[in-house]
Design a protein around this motif. Structure first.
Motif, PDB file in Angstrom:
ATOM      1  N   GLU A 170       0.827  -1.212   0.000  1.00 57.58           N
ATOM      2  CA  GLU A 170       0.000   0.000   0.000  1.00 57.58           C
ATOM      3  C   GLU A 170       0.858   1.259   0.000  1.00 57.58           C
ATOM      4  O   GLU A 170       0.541   2.211  -0.716  1.00 57.58           O
ATOM      5  CB  GLU A 170      -0.939  -0.022   1.207  1.00 57.58           C
ATOM      6  CG  GLU A 170      -1.909  -1.205   1.151  1.00 57.58           C
ATOM      7  CD  GLU A 170      -2.797  -1.300   2.369  1.00 57.58           C
ATOM      8  OE1 GLU A 170      -2.844  -0.325   3.152  1.00 57.58           O
ATOM      9  OE2 GLU A 170      -3.439  -2.339   2.544  1.00 57.58           O
ATOM     10  N   TRP A 171       1.903   1.274   0.806  1.00 58.30           N
ATOM     11  CA  TRP A 171       2.819   2.410   0.766  1.00 58.30           C
ATOM     12  C   TRP A 171       4.188   2.031   1.309  1.00 58.30           C
ATOM     13  O   TRP A 171       4.327   1.063   2.058  1.00 58.30           O
ATOM     14  CB  TRP A 171       2.275   3.644   1.494  1.00 58.30           C
ATOM     15  CG  TRP A 171       1.827   3.498   2.923  1.00 58.30           C
ATOM     16  CD1 TRP A 171       0.551   3.355   3.368  1.00 58.30           C
ATOM     17  CD2 TRP A 171       2.643   3.530   4.115  1.00 58.30           C
ATOM     18  NE1 TRP A 171       0.512   3.277   4.740  1.00 58.30           N
ATOM     19  CE2 TRP A 171       1.783   3.395   5.233  1.00 58.30           C
ATOM     20  CE3 TRP A 171       4.008   3.660   4.340  1.00 58.30           C
ATOM     21  CZ2 TRP A 171       2.248   3.386   6.546  1.00 58.30           C
ATOM     22  CZ3 TRP A 171       4.479   3.648   5.652  1.00 58.30           C
ATOM     23  CH2 TRP A 171       3.605   3.509   6.730  1.00 58.30           C
ATOM     24  N   VAL A 172       5.161   2.813   0.899  1.00 55.17           N
ATOM     25  CA  VAL A 172       6.538   2.696   1.374  1.00 55.17           C
ATOM     26  C   VAL A 172       6.983   4.101   1.768  1.00 55.17           C
ATOM     27  O   VAL A 172       6.759   5.055   1.021  1.00 55.17           O
ATOM     28  CB  VAL A 172       7.480   2.147   0.284  1.00 55.17           C
ATOM     29  CG1 VAL A 172       8.900   2.048   0.800  1.00 55.17           C
ATOM     30  CG2 VAL A 172       7.001   0.802  -0.217  1.00 55.17           C
ATOM     31  N   ALA A 274      -6.154   5.441  -5.471  1.00 56.23           N
ATOM     32  CA  ALA A 274      -7.034   4.962  -6.541  1.00 56.23           C
ATOM     33  C   ALA A 274      -6.687   5.606  -7.888  1.00 56.23           C
ATOM     34  O   ALA A 274      -6.765   4.954  -8.935  1.00 56.23           O
ATOM     35  CB  ALA A 274      -8.486   5.267  -6.176  1.00 56.23           C
ATOM     36  N   ALA A 275      -6.283   6.872  -7.851  1.00 53.27           N
ATOM     37  CA  ALA A 275      -6.018   7.589  -9.097  1.00 53.27           C
ATOM     38  C   ALA A 275      -4.566   7.496  -9.554  1.00 53.27           C
ATOM     39  O   ALA A 275      -4.221   7.997 -10.623  1.00 53.27           O
ATOM     40  CB  ALA A 275      -6.408   9.061  -8.934  1.00 53.27           C
ATOM     41  N   GLY A 276      -3.695   6.898  -8.761  1.00 54.52           N
ATOM     42  CA  GLY A 276      -2.287   6.820  -9.128  1.00 54.52           C
ATOM     43  C   GLY A 276      -1.412   6.636  -7.910  1.00 54.52           C
ATOM     44  O   GLY A 276      -1.870   6.182  -6.857  1.00 54.52           O
ATOM     45  N   VAL A 277      -0.151   6.995  -8.051  1.00 59.21           N
ATOM     46  CA  VAL A 277       0.834   6.797  -6.986  1.00 59.21           C
ATOM     47  C   VAL A 277       1.434   8.142  -6.584  1.00 59.21           C
ATOM     48  O   VAL A 277       1.846   8.922  -7.441  1.00 59.21           O
ATOM     49  CB  VAL A 277       1.959   5.850  -7.458  1.00 59.21           C
ATOM     50  CG1 VAL A 277       3.091   5.800  -6.441  1.00 59.21           C
ATOM     51  CG2 VAL A 277       1.415   4.449  -7.692  1.00 59.21           C
ATOM     52  N   ALA A 359       0.219   0.752 -15.409  1.00 57.11           N
ATOM     53  CA  ALA A 359      -0.437   1.920 -15.976  1.00 57.11           C
ATOM     54  C   ALA A 359      -0.634   3.029 -14.953  1.00 57.11           C
ATOM     55  O   ALA A 359      -1.090   4.116 -15.309  1.00 57.11           O
ATOM     56  CB  ALA A 359      -1.777   1.509 -16.565  1.00 57.11           C
ATOM     57  N   LEU A 360      -0.326   2.775 -13.684  1.00 57.92           N
ATOM     58  CA  LEU A 360      -0.537   3.788 -12.652  1.00 57.92           C
ATOM     59  C   LEU A 360       0.234   5.058 -12.975  1.00 57.92           C
ATOM     60  O   LEU A 360       1.423   5.016 -13.267  1.00 57.92           O
ATOM     61  CB  LEU A 360      -0.103   3.257 -11.288  1.00 57.92           C
ATOM     62  CG  LEU A 360      -1.058   2.293 -10.582  1.00 57.92           C
ATOM     63  CD1 LEU A 360      -0.407   1.778  -9.303  1.00 57.92           C
ATOM     64  CD2 LEU A 360      -2.382   2.963 -10.249  1.00 57.92           C
ATOM     65  N   ALA A 366      -0.609  18.879  -6.649  1.00 57.08           N
ATOM     66  CA  ALA A 366      -1.863  19.458  -6.158  1.00 57.08           C
ATOM     67  C   ALA A 366      -2.843  18.406  -5.662  1.00 57.08           C
ATOM     68  O   ALA A 366      -3.730  18.705  -4.860  1.00 57.08           O
ATOM     69  CB  ALA A 366      -2.517  20.303  -7.251  1.00 57.08           C
ATOM     70  N   ALA A 367      -2.702  17.154  -6.114  1.00 59.47           N
ATOM     71  CA  ALA A 367      -3.651  16.102  -5.754  1.00 59.47           C
ATOM     72  C   ALA A 367      -3.243  15.320  -4.511  1.00 59.47           C
ATOM     73  O   ALA A 367      -4.002  14.482  -4.032  1.00 59.47           O
ATOM     74  CB  ALA A 367      -3.826  15.144  -6.928  1.00 59.47           C
TER      75      ALA A 367
END
Length: 453
Positions: A170-172, A274-277, A359-360, A366-367
Protein backbone atom coordinates in the motif's frame (compact mmCIF):
# COMPACT_ATOMS: atom_id res chain seq x y z
CA UNK A 1 11.53 -45.46 -2.33
CA UNK A 2 13.12 -44.15 0.88
CA UNK A 3 16.68 -42.83 0.57
CA UNK A 4 18.94 -42.19 3.50
CA UNK A 5 19.46 -38.38 3.85
CA UNK A 6 23.24 -38.79 4.04
CA UNK A 7 23.28 -40.84 0.87
CA UNK A 8 21.08 -38.30 -0.95
CA UNK A 9 23.34 -35.43 0.06
CA UNK A 10 26.57 -37.05 -1.11
CA UNK A 11 25.98 -36.63 -4.85
CA UNK A 12 24.84 -33.05 -4.20
CA UNK A 13 28.14 -32.34 -2.43
CA UNK A 14 30.10 -33.60 -5.39
CA UNK A 15 27.94 -31.59 -7.79
CA UNK A 16 28.53 -28.39 -5.78
CA UNK A 17 32.27 -29.05 -5.71
CA UNK A 18 32.19 -29.24 -9.49
CA UNK A 19 30.49 -25.86 -9.90
CA UNK A 20 33.09 -23.40 -11.06
CA UNK A 21 33.94 -20.15 -9.33
CA UNK A 22 31.84 -17.10 -10.14
CA UNK A 23 34.34 -14.67 -11.66
CA UNK A 24 33.75 -11.02 -10.86
CA UNK A 25 35.04 -7.96 -12.69
CA UNK A 26 34.70 -4.67 -10.85
CA UNK A 27 34.59 -1.16 -12.29
CA UNK A 28 35.74 1.28 -9.62
CA UNK A 29 37.81 0.67 -6.50
CA UNK A 30 36.82 3.69 -4.40
CA UNK A 31 34.92 3.62 -1.12
CA UNK A 32 32.43 0.92 -2.11
CA UNK A 33 34.80 -1.04 -4.35
CA UNK A 34 37.55 -1.29 -1.74
CA UNK A 35 35.01 -2.32 0.89
CA UNK A 36 33.69 -5.02 -1.41
CA UNK A 37 37.20 -6.39 -1.96
CA UNK A 38 37.90 -6.47 1.79
CA UNK A 39 34.66 -8.19 2.74
CA UNK A 40 34.96 -10.74 -0.08
CA UNK A 41 38.49 -11.61 1.06
CA UNK A 42 37.73 -11.64 4.80
CA UNK A 43 34.55 -13.72 4.61
CA UNK A 44 35.44 -15.84 1.59
CA UNK A 45 34.54 -19.22 3.14
CA UNK A 46 31.21 -18.10 4.61
CA UNK A 47 30.20 -16.39 1.36
CA UNK A 48 31.05 -19.49 -0.69
CA UNK A 49 29.06 -21.71 1.65
CA UNK A 50 26.00 -19.49 1.35
CA UNK A 51 26.34 -19.06 -2.40
CA UNK A 52 27.02 -22.72 -3.11
CA UNK A 53 30.18 -21.79 -5.00
CA UNK A 54 33.22 -19.59 -4.66
CA UNK A 55 33.05 -15.93 -5.65
CA UNK A 56 36.34 -14.44 -6.79
CA UNK A 57 37.30 -10.93 -7.86
CA UNK A 58 39.46 -11.47 -10.94
CA UNK A 59 39.68 -8.05 -12.58
CA UNK A 60 39.38 -4.38 -11.57
CA UNK A 61 39.19 -1.21 -13.66
CA UNK A 62 40.50 1.89 -11.95
CA UNK A 63 41.66 5.38 -12.87
CA UNK A 64 44.63 5.20 -10.51
CA UNK A 65 46.27 1.82 -11.03
CA UNK A 66 48.96 2.41 -8.41
CA UNK A 67 46.35 3.10 -5.75
CA UNK A 68 44.30 0.11 -6.91
CA UNK A 69 47.35 -2.17 -6.66
CA UNK A 70 47.85 -1.01 -3.09
CA UNK A 71 44.32 -2.22 -2.28
CA UNK A 72 44.06 -5.53 -4.15
CA UNK A 73 47.72 -6.54 -4.38
CA UNK A 74 48.86 -8.80 -7.20
CA UNK A 75 45.99 -11.28 -6.95
CA UNK A 76 43.68 -9.31 -9.26
CA UNK A 77 44.25 -8.17 -12.84
CA UNK A 78 44.17 -4.37 -13.19
CA UNK A 79 43.24 -2.20 -16.14
CA UNK A 80 42.49 1.46 -16.76
CA UNK A 81 39.88 0.49 -19.39
CA UNK A 82 36.46 -0.13 -17.82
CA UNK A 83 35.07 -1.45 -21.10
CA UNK A 84 37.77 -4.15 -21.01
CA UNK A 85 36.22 -5.45 -17.79
CA UNK A 86 32.67 -5.11 -19.11
CA UNK A 87 33.40 -7.27 -22.15
CA UNK A 88 36.15 -9.67 -21.03
CA UNK A 89 35.32 -13.37 -21.61
CA UNK A 90 36.78 -14.41 -18.24
CA UNK A 91 34.30 -12.22 -16.33
CA UNK A 92 30.88 -13.68 -15.43
CA UNK A 93 29.42 -10.72 -13.54
CA UNK A 94 30.33 -7.03 -13.64
CA UNK A 95 30.14 -4.99 -10.44
CA UNK A 96 29.74 -1.30 -11.32
CA UNK A 97 30.59 0.94 -8.37
CA UNK A 98 32.21 3.87 -10.19
CA UNK A 99 29.07 6.02 -10.16
CA UNK A 100 27.74 8.55 -12.63
CA UNK A 101 25.16 8.16 -15.38
CA UNK A 102 27.15 8.60 -18.61
CA UNK A 103 30.04 6.15 -19.05
CA UNK A 104 28.47 3.84 -16.46
CA UNK A 105 25.46 3.37 -18.74
CA UNK A 106 27.73 2.34 -21.60
CA UNK A 107 29.69 -0.11 -19.43
CA UNK A 108 26.56 -1.74 -18.05
CA UNK A 109 24.86 -2.06 -21.42
CA UNK A 110 28.07 -3.53 -22.91
CA UNK A 111 28.27 -6.08 -20.10
CA UNK A 112 24.66 -7.09 -20.68
CA UNK A 113 25.19 -7.32 -24.44
CA UNK A 114 28.03 -9.76 -23.72
CA UNK A 115 25.73 -11.92 -21.60
CA UNK A 116 27.10 -10.84 -18.23
CA UNK A 117 25.12 -10.28 -15.08
CA UNK A 118 25.46 -6.84 -13.46
CA UNK A 119 25.54 -5.75 -9.82
CA UNK A 120 25.52 -2.01 -9.14
CA UNK A 121 25.21 0.40 -6.24
CA UNK A 122 24.58 3.28 -8.66
CA UNK A 123 21.08 4.61 -7.89
CA UNK A 124 21.41 7.60 -10.23
CA UNK A 125 22.24 5.31 -13.15
CA UNK A 126 19.16 3.14 -12.59
CA UNK A 127 16.80 6.02 -11.82
CA UNK A 128 17.77 7.77 -15.07
CA UNK A 129 18.56 4.86 -17.41
CA UNK A 130 16.91 1.95 -15.63
CA UNK A 131 14.16 1.35 -18.21
CA UNK A 132 16.75 0.87 -20.97
CA UNK A 133 19.04 -1.24 -18.79
CA UNK A 134 16.32 -3.59 -17.54
CA UNK A 135 14.86 -4.01 -21.02
CA UNK A 136 18.31 -5.04 -22.29
CA UNK A 137 18.74 -7.45 -19.36
CA UNK A 138 15.37 -9.10 -20.05
CA UNK A 139 16.30 -9.51 -23.70
CA UNK A 140 19.60 -11.23 -22.80
CA UNK A 141 18.19 -13.20 -19.85
CA UNK A 142 20.69 -11.80 -17.35
CA UNK A 143 20.33 -10.35 -13.87
CA UNK A 144 20.72 -6.70 -12.88
CA UNK A 145 20.92 -6.53 -9.07
CA UNK A 146 21.08 -3.28 -7.09
CA UNK A 147 20.37 -3.75 -3.38
CA UNK A 148 23.24 -1.41 -2.48
CA UNK A 149 21.71 1.37 -4.58
CA UNK A 150 18.69 1.87 -2.34
CA UNK A 151 19.23 1.69 1.41
CA UNK A 152 22.87 0.59 1.77
CA UNK A 153 22.95 -2.04 4.55
CA UNK A 154 19.16 -2.53 4.67
CA UNK A 155 18.02 -5.43 2.42
CA UNK A 156 14.81 -3.66 1.44
CA UNK A 157 14.71 -4.81 -2.19
CA UNK A 158 14.93 -8.44 -1.06
CA UNK A 159 12.22 -7.75 1.53
CA UNK A 160 9.86 -6.31 -1.10
CA UNK A 161 10.54 -8.99 -3.71
CA UNK A 162 10.77 -12.03 -1.47
CA UNK A 163 9.75 -11.52 2.15
CA UNK A 164 6.64 -9.55 1.18
CA UNK A 165 5.99 -11.32 -2.12
CA UNK A 166 2.51 -12.45 -0.99
CA UNK A 167 1.40 -8.89 -0.25
CA UNK A 168 -0.21 -6.00 -2.02
CA UNK A 169 1.98 -3.07 -1.01
CA UNK A 170 0.00 0.00 0.00
CA UNK A 171 2.82 2.41 0.77
CA UNK A 172 6.54 2.70 1.37
CA UNK A 173 8.10 5.54 3.37
CA UNK A 174 11.72 5.96 4.27
CA UNK A 175 14.58 8.01 5.63
CA UNK A 176 16.91 7.04 2.80
CA UNK A 177 19.64 9.67 2.87
CA UNK A 178 22.11 9.56 5.74
CA UNK A 179 23.59 13.03 5.12
CA UNK A 180 20.31 14.90 5.49
CA UNK A 181 19.26 12.82 8.48
CA UNK A 182 22.55 13.70 10.19
CA UNK A 183 21.98 17.40 9.47
CA UNK A 184 18.40 17.33 10.77
CA UNK A 185 19.51 15.47 13.90
CA UNK A 186 22.12 18.15 14.60
CA UNK A 187 19.61 20.95 14.01
CA UNK A 188 17.29 19.37 16.58
CA UNK A 189 19.81 18.16 19.18
CA UNK A 190 22.16 21.15 19.16
CA UNK A 191 19.87 23.93 17.95
CA UNK A 192 22.07 24.60 14.90
CA UNK A 193 20.82 26.36 11.81
CA UNK A 194 21.04 24.54 8.48
CA UNK A 195 24.35 26.08 7.36
CA UNK A 196 26.13 25.21 10.64
CA UNK A 197 24.79 21.65 10.64
CA UNK A 198 25.88 21.17 7.02
CA UNK A 199 29.37 22.45 7.80
CA UNK A 200 29.64 19.95 10.64
CA UNK A 201 28.47 17.13 8.35
CA UNK A 202 31.14 18.08 5.80
CA UNK A 203 33.86 18.29 8.46
CA UNK A 204 32.99 14.77 9.66
CA UNK A 205 32.81 13.32 6.14
CA UNK A 206 29.04 12.76 6.11
CA UNK A 207 28.55 15.34 3.35
CA UNK A 208 30.49 15.90 0.15
CA UNK A 209 32.21 19.19 -0.69
CA UNK A 210 29.29 19.66 -3.11
CA UNK A 211 26.36 18.19 -1.16
CA UNK A 212 23.66 19.23 -3.65
CA UNK A 213 22.39 15.73 -4.50
CA UNK A 214 21.86 15.01 -0.81
CA UNK A 215 20.50 18.27 0.57
CA UNK A 216 18.26 18.96 -2.45
CA UNK A 217 16.60 15.54 -2.06
CA UNK A 218 17.78 14.17 -5.41
CA UNK A 219 19.65 11.18 -3.95
CA UNK A 220 16.59 10.21 -1.92
CA UNK A 221 14.38 10.58 -5.01
CA UNK A 222 16.64 8.23 -7.00
CA UNK A 223 16.23 5.62 -4.27
CA UNK A 224 12.50 6.21 -3.88
CA UNK A 225 12.03 5.67 -7.61
CA UNK A 226 13.53 2.17 -7.26
CA UNK A 227 11.47 1.43 -4.13
CA UNK A 228 8.23 2.43 -5.85
CA UNK A 229 8.99 0.36 -8.91
CA UNK A 230 9.56 -2.71 -6.74
CA UNK A 231 6.60 -2.04 -4.45
CA UNK A 232 4.04 -1.41 -7.18
CA UNK A 233 5.53 -3.02 -10.29
CA UNK A 234 5.49 0.37 -12.02
CA UNK A 235 8.07 1.73 -14.45
CA UNK A 236 10.84 3.96 -13.14
CA UNK A 237 9.37 7.47 -12.89
CA UNK A 238 12.15 9.61 -11.44
CA UNK A 239 11.29 12.55 -13.71
CA UNK A 240 7.75 12.63 -12.26
CA UNK A 241 8.77 12.61 -8.58
CA UNK A 242 8.07 15.70 -6.45
CA UNK A 243 11.39 16.57 -4.85
CA UNK A 244 12.06 19.11 -2.12
CA UNK A 245 15.25 19.19 -0.08
CA UNK A 246 16.11 20.74 3.28
CA UNK A 247 18.06 23.81 2.18
CA UNK A 248 15.17 26.17 2.97
CA UNK A 249 14.38 24.54 6.32
CA UNK A 250 14.80 26.92 9.25
CA UNK A 251 15.84 26.08 12.77
CA UNK A 252 12.71 27.77 14.09
CA UNK A 253 10.56 25.15 12.35
CA UNK A 254 12.60 22.30 13.83
CA UNK A 255 12.01 23.84 17.27
CA UNK A 256 8.30 24.52 16.63
CA UNK A 257 7.79 20.94 15.47
CA UNK A 258 9.29 19.76 18.77
CA UNK A 259 6.95 22.07 20.66
CA UNK A 260 3.97 20.42 18.94
CA UNK A 261 5.25 16.88 19.60
CA UNK A 262 6.82 16.20 16.21
CA UNK A 263 10.24 15.85 14.58
CA UNK A 264 11.20 16.86 11.07
CA UNK A 265 12.62 14.20 8.78
CA UNK A 266 13.42 14.18 5.06
CA UNK A 267 11.06 11.42 4.01
CA UNK A 268 10.59 9.63 0.71
CA UNK A 269 6.99 8.47 0.29
CA UNK A 270 5.48 6.23 -2.37
CA UNK A 271 1.78 5.64 -1.72
CA UNK A 272 -0.74 3.82 -3.87
CA UNK A 273 -4.00 5.72 -4.39
CA UNK A 274 -7.03 4.96 -6.54
CA UNK A 275 -6.02 7.59 -9.10
CA UNK A 276 -2.29 6.82 -9.13
CA UNK A 277 0.83 6.80 -6.99
CA UNK A 278 2.21 9.54 -4.78
CA UNK A 279 5.95 9.78 -5.43
CA UNK A 280 7.51 12.51 -3.30
CA UNK A 281 10.51 13.50 -1.22
CA UNK A 282 10.25 16.37 1.24
CA UNK A 283 10.89 17.39 4.85
CA UNK A 284 7.83 16.36 6.89
CA UNK A 285 6.67 16.32 10.49
CA UNK A 286 6.56 12.85 12.06
CA UNK A 287 5.10 12.25 15.57
CA UNK A 288 7.99 12.32 18.05
CA UNK A 289 6.90 9.02 19.59
CA UNK A 290 6.94 7.20 16.24
CA UNK A 291 9.78 4.77 15.54
CA UNK A 292 10.70 6.69 12.40
CA UNK A 293 11.27 9.82 14.49
CA UNK A 294 13.87 7.89 16.54
CA UNK A 295 16.08 7.29 13.48
CA UNK A 296 18.95 9.70 14.08
CA UNK A 297 22.42 10.56 12.79
CA UNK A 298 23.30 8.97 9.46
CA UNK A 299 21.06 5.94 9.96
CA UNK A 300 18.35 4.97 7.47
CA UNK A 301 14.97 3.31 7.93
CA UNK A 302 12.21 2.14 5.59
CA UNK A 303 8.64 1.36 6.61
CA UNK A 304 6.29 -0.70 4.43
CA UNK A 305 2.52 -1.06 4.75
CA UNK A 306 1.14 -4.17 3.06
CA UNK A 307 -2.23 -5.87 3.18
CA UNK A 308 -1.23 -9.19 4.77
CA UNK A 309 1.92 -8.46 6.78
CA UNK A 310 0.72 -5.03 7.92
CA UNK A 311 3.39 -2.57 9.01
CA UNK A 312 7.03 -3.67 8.82
CA UNK A 313 10.12 -1.56 9.39
CA UNK A 314 13.74 -1.98 8.34
CA UNK A 315 16.63 -0.10 9.96
CA UNK A 316 20.35 0.14 9.28
CA UNK A 317 23.36 2.20 8.31
CA UNK A 318 22.72 4.73 5.56
CA UNK A 319 26.32 5.06 4.43
CA UNK A 320 29.69 3.36 4.65
CA UNK A 321 32.20 1.36 2.68
CA UNK A 322 31.62 -2.12 4.09
CA UNK A 323 27.95 -1.41 4.78
CA UNK A 324 27.37 -0.90 1.07
CA UNK A 325 29.68 -3.79 0.28
CA UNK A 326 27.42 -6.03 2.35
CA UNK A 327 24.56 -5.32 -0.07
CA UNK A 328 26.77 -5.66 -3.16
CA UNK A 329 28.01 -9.08 -2.06
CA UNK A 330 24.49 -10.21 -1.15
CA UNK A 331 23.59 -9.48 -4.77
CA UNK A 332 26.62 -11.49 -5.93
CA UNK A 333 25.41 -14.42 -3.84
CA UNK A 334 22.01 -14.20 -5.54
CA UNK A 335 23.71 -14.13 -8.94
CA UNK A 336 25.81 -17.17 -7.97
CA UNK A 337 22.68 -19.10 -7.02
CA UNK A 338 20.65 -18.11 -10.08
CA UNK A 339 23.37 -18.17 -12.74
CA UNK A 340 22.65 -20.98 -15.18
CA UNK A 341 18.96 -21.40 -14.36
CA UNK A 342 16.20 -20.40 -16.78
CA UNK A 343 15.79 -16.63 -17.08
CA UNK A 344 12.16 -16.88 -15.90
CA UNK A 345 13.43 -18.01 -12.50
CA UNK A 346 15.58 -14.92 -12.00
CA UNK A 347 14.45 -12.27 -9.55
CA UNK A 348 11.84 -10.29 -11.54
CA UNK A 349 12.97 -7.08 -13.15
CA UNK A 350 11.23 -3.79 -12.49
CA UNK A 351 7.97 -2.98 -14.17
CA UNK A 352 7.07 -6.54 -15.20
CA UNK A 353 4.52 -7.37 -12.54
CA UNK A 354 0.78 -6.89 -13.02
CA UNK A 355 0.14 -5.04 -16.28
CA UNK A 356 -2.67 -3.01 -14.73
CA UNK A 357 -0.28 -1.71 -12.09
CA UNK A 358 2.18 -0.55 -14.72
CA UNK A 359 -0.44 1.92 -15.98
CA UNK A 360 -0.54 3.79 -12.65
CA UNK A 361 0.17 7.47 -13.07
CA UNK A 362 2.21 9.58 -10.66
CA UNK A 363 -0.17 11.98 -8.94
CA UNK A 364 0.53 15.69 -9.43
CA UNK A 365 1.53 17.75 -6.41
CA UNK A 366 -1.86 19.46 -6.16
CA UNK A 367 -3.65 16.10 -5.75
CA UNK A 368 -1.59 14.84 -2.79
CA UNK A 369 -3.82 14.59 0.29
CA UNK A 370 -2.09 14.98 3.69
CA UNK A 371 -2.22 16.92 6.92
CA UNK A 372 -0.04 20.04 7.18
CA UNK A 373 1.93 22.23 9.55
CA UNK A 374 1.79 26.00 9.09
CA UNK A 375 3.91 28.65 10.78
CA UNK A 376 2.36 32.08 10.35
CA UNK A 377 4.28 35.20 11.46
CA UNK A 378 1.84 37.74 12.89
CA UNK A 379 2.03 41.31 14.20
CA UNK A 380 0.29 40.61 17.52
CA UNK A 381 -0.34 37.63 19.79
CA UNK A 382 -4.11 38.19 19.83
CA UNK A 383 -4.49 37.31 16.14
CA UNK A 384 -4.43 33.53 16.62
CA UNK A 385 -8.17 33.03 16.11
CA UNK A 386 -8.16 35.27 13.03
CA UNK A 387 -5.63 32.95 11.40
CA UNK A 388 -7.67 29.85 12.24
CA UNK A 389 -10.87 31.44 10.94
CA UNK A 390 -9.21 32.42 7.66
CA UNK A 391 -8.18 28.82 7.01
CA UNK A 392 -11.59 27.47 8.00
CA UNK A 393 -13.24 29.86 5.53
CA UNK A 394 -11.23 28.14 2.81
CA UNK A 395 -12.39 24.67 3.93
CA UNK A 396 -9.06 23.75 5.49
CA UNK A 397 -9.75 21.57 8.57
CA UNK A 398 -7.90 23.07 11.55
CA UNK A 399 -7.01 20.50 14.23
CA UNK A 400 -4.70 22.53 16.47
CA UNK A 401 -3.67 26.16 16.83
CA UNK A 402 -0.93 27.38 19.17
CA UNK A 403 1.45 30.24 19.72
CA UNK A 404 5.10 29.42 19.17
CA UNK A 405 7.34 29.68 22.20
CA UNK A 406 9.26 32.95 22.31
CA UNK A 407 12.72 32.88 20.74
CA UNK A 408 15.36 35.59 20.52
CA UNK A 409 15.06 37.57 17.33
CA UNK A 410 11.80 35.87 16.27
CA UNK A 411 8.49 37.74 16.37
CA UNK A 412 5.08 36.27 17.25
CA UNK A 413 4.28 33.07 15.35
CA UNK A 414 0.99 31.18 15.07
CA UNK A 415 1.37 27.42 14.60
CA UNK A 416 -1.37 25.42 12.89
CA UNK A 417 -1.84 21.69 12.38
CA UNK A 418 -4.48 20.88 9.78
CA UNK A 419 -6.43 17.76 9.04
CA UNK A 420 -5.98 15.97 5.71
CA UNK A 421 -6.49 18.31 2.76
CA UNK A 422 -5.45 18.31 -0.89
CA UNK A 423 -2.32 20.31 -1.57
CA UNK A 424 -4.07 22.41 -4.21
CA UNK A 425 -6.75 23.54 -1.75
CA UNK A 426 -4.16 24.28 0.92
CA UNK A 427 -2.09 26.35 -1.52
CA UNK A 428 -5.13 28.54 -2.29
CA UNK A 429 -5.87 28.97 1.42
CA UNK A 430 -2.27 29.93 2.21
CA UNK A 431 -2.23 32.37 -0.70
CA UNK A 432 -5.32 34.09 0.73
CA UNK A 433 -3.85 34.01 4.24
CA UNK A 434 -0.61 35.56 3.06
CA UNK A 435 -2.51 38.59 1.76
CA UNK A 436 -4.08 39.41 5.14
CA UNK A 437 -2.86 42.48 7.03
CA UNK A 438 -2.38 40.44 10.21
CA UNK A 439 0.32 38.30 8.59
CA UNK A 440 3.80 39.71 9.09
CA UNK A 441 5.87 37.56 6.75
CA UNK A 442 6.00 34.45 4.55
CA UNK A 443 3.88 31.50 5.71
CA UNK A 444 5.86 28.27 6.07
CA UNK A 445 4.11 24.99 5.25
CA UNK A 446 5.29 21.40 5.71
CA UNK A 447 3.43 18.14 5.32
CA UNK A 448 2.62 15.96 8.34
CA UNK A 449 2.90 12.15 8.07
CA UNK A 450 1.31 9.92 10.73
CA UNK A 451 2.79 6.71 9.18
CA UNK A 452 -0.07 4.69 10.63
CA UNK A 453 -1.56 1.54 9.21
Amino acid sequence: MYRDPVESLEPLHHRQAAIRTLRVGMIGIGTVGSGTFRVLARNRADIAARAGRSIELVMVAARNLERAAGIVGDSVALTADAMHVATHPDVDVVVEVAGGTGPARDWVLAAIAHGKHVVTANKALLAVHGAEIFAAAREKGVIVAYEGAVAVSIPIIKALREGLAANRIEWVAGIINGTTNFILSKMRDEGLDFAAALAQAQALGYAEADPSFDIEGIDAAHKLTLLAANAFGMPLRFADAQVEGITALQGVDVACAEQLGYRIKLLGVARRQAAGVELRVQPVLVPAAHLMAQVNGSMNAVMVKSDAAGLTMYYGAGAGSEQTASAVIADLVDVARLDGVHAAQHVPHLGVHAHATNALAVLPRAAVHTSHYLRVPVHALDQIQTIAASLAERKVPVHQVALAAERPGVGPQVLVLTGPVEQGALDLAVHALQARAEVAGPVTTLRVESLEG
